[in-house]
Design a protein around this motif. Sequence first.
Motif: not given
Length: 416
Positions: A61-69
């Motif tokens: 979840d964190l990785a996807l959020f960071a990459v999309l940001f």
Amino acid sequence: MVLVAVFGVALLVAVLLSGLAARTVLSTSFLFLVGGALVSDGFLGLIHITPDSEIMAVTADLALFAVLFTDGMHVSFPAMRRAWKYPARALGLGMPLAFAFMALVARYLVGLDWTTSFLVGAVLAPTDPVFASAIVGRKEVPARLRQLLNVESGINDGLALPVVLLLIAAAGPAAGAASGTSVWEIVFELALGLALGVVLPLLVSVLVRFRLLGAEPKLLPLLPLATGVILYAACHLTHANPYLAAFSAGAVLASVSPESKRAFEPLGEALAELAKFAALLVFGALLTPQLFGDLRWGGYAAVVLAIVLIRPASLLLSLIGTPFDRREKLAAAWFGPKGFASVVYGLLVLQSGIPRAEEAYTLIAVCIAFSIVAHSSTDVPVARMFRVNDLVGIPDADQAGPHDTPEANGTLHART
């Protein structure tokens, strides 16, 4: 603590091999995936992670959020206004075609029921350009191709999520009762995520302009970081869609505060890389021999078709009549890797309690693993089609002269 030690060792090995990886088919993403598999219960048994482990869900979840940001920060609204129709084709035609074709394959080759087959298609429909960084991260590659891949992958995660949630609710009485999710609730979560992603960066940019406020230069990179942290927490507290919020916030912040974007870019890219590597390591720990053994031949046929036929054919059909040349179409069609969105959505399927959840998750996990290996190891060869020769800021070893050092040529950028 063992997991932290394993991550540190894997990170050190990845950094030491990053120069070689940037010039060859080797990739640091693949190293973390294999590293996670080696230390899991299936091999050395140093770490014990199961699909329902909280650390798996949190890291993905964190990785996807960071990459999309960080991906959102690369979006240029003026450029999007000029070239909106190409991503719109990929999202409006290519994505639904891939979704439908994958559902047919899951139904007739794997033998899943129709609802679960469409659920697998929805989970595997989003794409992720992280594993094709030699393509989307190079200015030598045509801007419209980079724009297409970046915008498509940034938006399709949010588009796929409501379909995934609705199909989970429809897959069985237990899943529907457990999720308690209605169509209007899903629409509200998407709208709220978009609203938070737009409003919060605008509010921060207004605060910075107050006469008594403002960030000094050395702390300016922390401004987008603070915005991202607040946004992530706000989304989870309000049940807003964090992925749509992340991408929209990155794009808005880059538009209203370009100086913050420039200051944050090195830090943001590094943080996104760390989050991605951690998620790959943890996901790799789930790739045990038993997982691969549980998938039948029909499942492996479906995986191969998903990677080499379904995505390429779907996107090529959506790009008919566009000015993309043959190389650009083939590159865009090939780079449809399954990434963190599919990992997160696959975990939602596994934890949903629907009748064939484990079977569906096995197919999804194997497809993601094969996709990561296939796409992260072919971005450099495809990049060379566009005459991208300097992939890491330094020449190849056999071409280096006495003055060709990393210091003389700029910072070393590893391919991921």
